[in-house]
Design an enzyme around this catalytic site. Structure first.
Site, PDB file in Angstrom:
ATOM      1  N   ASP A   1     -18.330  -7.759 -30.380  1.00 51.79           N
ATOM      2  CA  ASP A   1     -18.219  -9.181 -30.711  1.00 51.79           C
ATOM      3  C   ASP A   1     -19.575  -9.882 -30.848  1.00 51.79           C
ATOM      4  OD1 ASP A   1     -18.751  -9.113 -28.006  1.00 51.79           O
ATOM      5  OD2 ASP A   1     -17.040 -10.354 -27.404  1.00 51.79           O
ATOM      6  N   ARG A   2     -20.649  -9.245 -30.393  1.00 43.52           N
ATOM      7  CA  ARG A   2     -21.967  -9.890 -30.521  1.00 43.52           C
ATOM      8  C   ARG A   2     -22.728  -9.331 -31.723  1.00 43.52           C
ATOM      9  NH1 ARG A   2     -24.582 -11.126 -24.653  1.00 43.52           N
ATOM     10  NH2 ARG A   2     -22.698 -12.022 -23.758  1.00 43.52           N
TER      11      ARG A   2
ATOM     12  N   GLU B   1     -25.380 -19.142 -28.228  1.00 47.48           N
ATOM     13  CA  GLU B   1     -26.759 -18.639 -28.195  1.00 47.48           C
ATOM     14  C   GLU B   1     -26.815 -17.176 -27.741  1.00 47.48           C
ATOM     15  OE1 GLU B   1     -28.002 -17.706 -25.072  1.00 47.48           O
ATOM     16  OE2 GLU B   1     -26.069 -18.356 -24.242  1.00 47.48           O
TER      17      GLU B   1
ATOM     18  N   SER C   1     -17.944  -5.799 -22.258  1.00 44.22           N
ATOM     19  CA  SER C   1     -18.846  -6.258 -23.309  1.00 44.22           C
ATOM     20  C   SER C   1     -20.135  -5.442 -23.364  1.00 44.22           C
ATOM     21  CB  SER C   1     -19.119  -7.743 -23.115  1.00 44.22           C
ATOM     22  OG  SER C   1     -19.819  -8.246 -24.224  1.00 44.22           O
ATOM     23  N   HIS C   2     -21.245  -6.103 -23.133  1.00 46.00           N
ATOM     24  CA  HIS C   2     -22.566  -5.483 -23.283  1.00 46.00           C
ATOM     25  C   HIS C   2     -23.062  -4.868 -21.978  1.00 46.00           C
ATOM     26  CE1 HIS C   2     -22.499  -9.569 -22.059  1.00 46.00           C
ATOM     27  NE2 HIS C   2     -23.573  -9.329 -21.336  1.00 46.00           N
TER      28      HIS C   2
ATOM     29  N   LYS D   1     -15.512 -14.063 -31.106  1.00 48.71           N
ATOM     30  CA  LYS D   1     -16.724 -13.900 -31.879  1.00 48.71           C
ATOM     31  C   LYS D   1     -16.695 -12.512 -32.504  1.00 48.71           C
ATOM     32  CE  LYS D   1     -19.265 -12.927 -27.648  1.00 48.71           C
ATOM     33  NZ  LYS D   1     -19.103 -13.700 -26.413  1.00 48.71           N
TER      34      LYS D   1
ATOM     35  N   THR E   1     -16.093 -15.883 -17.141  1.00 48.62           N
ATOM     36  CA  THR E   1     -16.287 -16.391 -18.502  1.00 48.62           C
ATOM     37  C   THR E   1     -15.435 -15.602 -19.490  1.00 48.62           C
ATOM     38  OG1 THR E   1     -18.596 -16.801 -17.884  1.00 48.62           O
ATOM     39  CG2 THR E   1     -18.060 -16.993 -20.199  1.00 48.62           C
TER      40      THR E   1
ATOM     41  N   ARG F   1     -14.231  -8.925 -14.519  1.00 48.20           N
ATOM     42  CA  ARG F   1     -15.270  -7.889 -14.657  1.00 48.20           C
ATOM     43  C   ARG F   1     -15.700  -7.429 -13.286  1.00 48.20           C
ATOM     44  NH1 ARG F   1     -18.998  -9.516 -19.445  1.00 48.20           N
ATOM     45  NH2 ARG F   1     -17.351  -9.644 -21.014  1.00 48.20           N
TER      46      ARG F   1
ATOM     47  N   ARG G   1     -29.300 -18.597 -15.561  1.00 53.80           N
ATOM     48  CA  ARG G   1     -29.737 -18.681 -16.946  1.00 53.80           C
ATOM     49  C   ARG G   1     -30.424 -20.020 -17.160  1.00 53.80           C
ATOM     50  NH1 ARG G   1     -27.327 -14.207 -18.704  1.00 53.80           N
ATOM     51  NH2 ARG G   1     -25.075 -13.883 -18.585  1.00 53.80           N
TER      52      ARG G   1
ATOM     53  N   ASP H   1     -22.675  -5.184 -29.964  1.00 58.05           N
ATOM     54  CA  ASP H   1     -22.674  -4.834 -28.543  1.00 58.05           C
ATOM     55  C   ASP H   1     -21.535  -3.866 -28.194  1.00 58.05           C
ATOM     56  OD1 ASP H   1     -20.557  -6.619 -28.787  1.00 58.05           O
ATOM     57  OD2 ASP H   1     -20.806  -7.366 -26.750  1.00 58.05           O
TER      58      ASP H   1
ATOM     59  N   ASP I   1     -18.475  -4.044 -27.173  1.00 57.29           N
ATOM     60  CA  ASP I   1     -17.122  -4.246 -27.685  1.00 57.29           C
ATOM     61  C   ASP I   1     -17.090  -4.888 -29.072  1.00 57.29           C
ATOM     62  OD1 ASP I   1     -18.117  -6.626 -26.586  1.00 57.29           O
ATOM     63  OD2 ASP I   1     -16.100  -7.417 -26.266  1.00 57.29           O
TER      64      ASP I   1
ATOM     65  N   LYS J   1      -9.374  -8.305 -20.037  1.00 62.81           N
ATOM     66  CA  LYS J   1      -9.219  -9.687 -20.482  1.00 62.81           C
ATOM     67  C   LYS J   1      -7.872  -9.816 -21.168  1.00 62.81           C
ATOM     68  CE  LYS J   1     -11.668 -11.100 -24.130  1.00 62.81           C
ATOM     69  NZ  LYS J   1     -12.724 -11.699 -24.958  1.00 62.81           N
TER      70      LYS J   1
HETATM   71  C1  G1P Z   1     -22.117 -14.731 -21.286  1.00 64.48           C
HETATM   72  C2  G1P Z   1     -22.690 -15.615 -22.356  1.00 64.48           C
HETATM   73  C3  G1P Z   1     -21.591 -16.391 -23.029  1.00 64.48           C
HETATM   74  C4  G1P Z   1     -20.535 -15.427 -23.563  1.00 64.48           C
HETATM   75  C5  G1P Z   1     -20.069 -14.508 -22.460  1.00 64.48           C
HETATM   76  C6  G1P Z   1     -19.117 -13.443 -22.974  1.00 64.48           C
HETATM   77  O1  G1P Z   1     -21.475 -15.511 -20.300  1.00 64.48           O
HETATM   78  O2  G1P Z   1     -23.650 -16.495 -21.830  1.00 64.48           O
HETATM   79  O3  G1P Z   1     -22.124 -17.164 -24.060  1.00 64.48           O
HETATM   80  O4  G1P Z   1     -19.446 -16.131 -24.088  1.00 64.48           O
HETATM   81  O5  G1P Z   1     -21.181 -13.852 -21.865  1.00 64.48           O
HETATM   82  O6  G1P Z   1     -19.718 -12.626 -23.940  1.00 64.48           O
HETATM   83  P1  G1P Z   1     -22.177 -15.914 -18.894  1.00 64.48           P
HETATM   84  O7  G1P Z   1     -22.611 -14.618 -18.262  1.00 64.48           O
HETATM   85  O8  G1P Z   1     -23.370 -16.734 -19.262  1.00 64.48           O
HETATM   86  O9  G1P Z   1     -21.132 -16.659 -18.144  1.00 64.48           O
HETATM   87 ZN    ZN Z   2     -19.126  -8.390 -26.196  1.00 65.22          ZN
END
Ligand code: G1P
Ligand code: ZN
Length: 543
Positions: free
Chosen positions: A281-282, A364, A113-114, A376, A18, A22, A496, A277, A279, A126
């Site tokens: 962006d959240r 979301e 990210s988180h 974001k 996504t 990672r 999810r 978070d 990095d 990325k």
């Molecule tokens: C998750 C979130 C998605 C976001 C992504 C990157 O991806 O659900 O909205 O864009 O992290 O921060 P997922 O693990 O669901 O593929």
């Molecule tokens: Zn992030």
């Protein structure tokens, strides 16, 4: 100038998910692993000779090692200039801005990210394109294909790389410019929002907590909130970025930011609480005594965005990812502007933003942003909220109630089942996919299925089609359950389950979310057989 050619062989599984590639740090730390991926990027991405590359990361463990390598490799691959944040730091939205501002052909953002950080935790790379946004699927597919045939990677024989001193030096034929990671971004924020109005509200007693979660936004929050907007020292908590994020999970949700949540629910809570978070962006938004879901935040920001100078002329459109609640669609309809439903992941917003079809986007998963960058942006959301509260002079709770009284309320939750056996998760999805055609008209408790499908997105700008983006069970009356597998996990599968119930403005708009979603939770179990497939009887995380 000496370019070294290192022979290599492909590593399995370098498929970007996504949000980039990672993996665990120990996977990335294998000799040549990061280099193979970065070389694959350099081999396939479109760029004129002699362009600029931006490099920065969230400061997590292993950041500096990979950045040094990436700089030596950029020099060997014909870039004229690398812009790198001091200390190897750039928040994801700041990196997006720097790419755009300096006309770079792209950027490497090093982050997971988180996800937690440290020697046994996660790392990620990325690639973002010239518009500042994540590479679209066509590009990530090409990168993946290249990782499967790669046989060499190139690096400039350059020795140690200095990331700590602002200034410019040369490596081979390339300039390395070490930049202040905060200044450009802070200036951008100041150009978008009504800083004088926020400062006046602060002078008038507006108080907030910003929890940087020991991650990248500490220096950004301190500069913008404390120095430029005048919030008292100490407003930014956990403001020093740590390589292991203090051992925490820097995910701004009610589970991982529970200290902030508790502070905001206390009798002496400040007016506004927010977190970002790993990095940057959240975002997490909590008013005194009132948590705002990310889906609601998107809708509420869109409804009030005209109060910020950057959006005073109105919004062109609103986009949300498919699992995000439909609250924003109602705002778009009221404003008479288009709304778009895209697959999960910020990369799908890029074309809409570039084409000027939307101004504000959201997911979301605590992601909100606008056309100011192509990622974001956590602090952007915080500042837009502050701008709105300052101009309107009302509380978060009052604003939320006013919104629901006008548009109705989309009760919402996401249930995550983490580290599920991949085969079991795939079986669940396969079984439910097979059942979809027979679901319309069937009832689950009080809910009757209106439509059941596997979400396919056709990009209205370039016509590209992305299939299998999640299973949607839409019930009569606007409620729904969505199932999808995470594309960012690094262990097993994460299922999810997204739950949404719509209550019209004259319905029960002041109820508790778990009670309002109970029928949907039961329907989700019956529909998908979650416990039968996974052995789990409850989710690991509810957000
Ligand atoms: C998750 C979130 C998605 C976001 C992504 C990157 O991806 O659900 O909205 O864009 O992290 O921060 P997922 O693990 O669901 O593929
Ligand atoms: Zn992030």
């Amino acid at each position: 100038m000496t370019i070294i050619t290192h022979a290599t062989t492909p590593f399995d599984g370098q498929k970007p998910g996504t949000s980039g590639l990672r993996k665990k740090v120990r996977v990335f730390a294998q000799p040549g692993y990061a280099e193979n991926f970065i070389q694959a990027v350099f081999d396939v991405v479109e760029r004129a000779p002699g362009t600029t590359l931006v490099i920065g990361g969230d400061g997590r463990f292993h950041n500096r090692v990979v950045i040094a390598s990436a700089i030596r490799m950029a020099a060997a691959n014909g870039y004229a200039r690398v812009l790198v944040g001091q200390g190897g730091i750039l928040s994801t939205p700041a990196a997006s801005h720097v790419i755009r501002k300096y006309g770079a052909s792209g950027g490497l953002i090093l982050s997971a990210s988180h996800n937690p950080a440290g020697p046994d935790e996660d790392f990620g790379i990325k690639y973002n394109i010239a518009n500042g946004g994540p590479a679209p699927e066509g590009v990530t597919d090409a990168i993946f294909a290249r990782t499967r045939t790669i046989d060499r990677w190139l690096e400039e024989d350059a020795g140690a790389i200095d990331l700590d001193h602002i200034g410019t030096y040369r490596i081979g034929a390339m300039d390395v410019q070490v930049i202040d990671p905060v200044a450009d971004y802070a200036d951008l924020m100041e150009s978008l929002f009504d800083f004088p109005a926020i400062r006046a509200a602060v002078d008038g007693g507006l108080r907030m907590i910003f929890d940087a979660m020991s991650a990248v936004t500490g220096p950004y929050g301190t500069e913008i909130l404390e120095r430029r907007l005048g919030f008292p020292a100490g407003t930014v908590r956990n403001g020093t970025p740590l390589e292991d994020f203090g051992g925490h999970h820097p995910d701004p949700n009610l589970v991982h930011a529970h200290e902030l949540y508790e502070a905001m629910m206390a009798a002496d809570a400040p007016d506004f609480g927010a977190a970002s978070d790993g990095d940057g962006d959240r975002n997490l938004i909590i008013g005194r005594g009132r948590f705002i879901t990310p889906s609601d935040s998107l809708a509420m920001l869109a409804a009030n965005a005209h109060l910020a100078p950057a959006y005073a002329g109105g919004l062109k459109g609103i986009a949300r990812s498919m699992p995000t609640s439909a609250a924003a669609d109602r705002v778009a309809a009221a404003l008479g502007i288009p709304s778009f439903e895209t697959p999960t992941g910020w990369k799908f917003f890029g074309n809409l933003l570039d084409a000027g079809m939307v101004t504000i986007c959201g997911e979301e998963s605590a992601g909100t942003g606008s056309d100011h960058v192509r990622e974001k942006d956590g602090l952007w959301a915080v500042l837009l909220w502050l701008n709105i509260l300052a101009v309107r002079g009302i509380s978060v709770d009052a604003l939320a109630r006013e919104h629901w009284a006008r548009f109705g309320r989309n009760y919402y939750a996401r249930h995550d089942y983490e580290a599920v056996d991949s085969a079991a998760a795939n079986a669940l999805i396969a079984e439910l996919t097979a059942a979809l055609p027979g679901l319309a008209g069937r009832s689950f408790g009080p809910l009757t299925v209106a439509v059941a499908d596997s979400f396919t997105y056709e990009d209205p700008v370039d016509g590209s089609v992305s299939a299998n983006q999640g299973l949607r069970i839409l019930f009569e009356g606007g409620s729904r359950v969505v199932f999808r597998l995470s594309g960012t996990g690094t262990e097993g599968a994460t299922l999810r389950v997204y739950l949404e119930r719509y209550e019209p403005a004259d319905g029960a708009i002041d109820a508790e979310t778990p009670a309002m979603l109970a029928d949907l939770i039961a329907a989700a179990e019956t529909l998908a057989g979650i416990s039968r497939h996974t052995g789990r009887t409850r989710p690991d995380v509810v957000t």
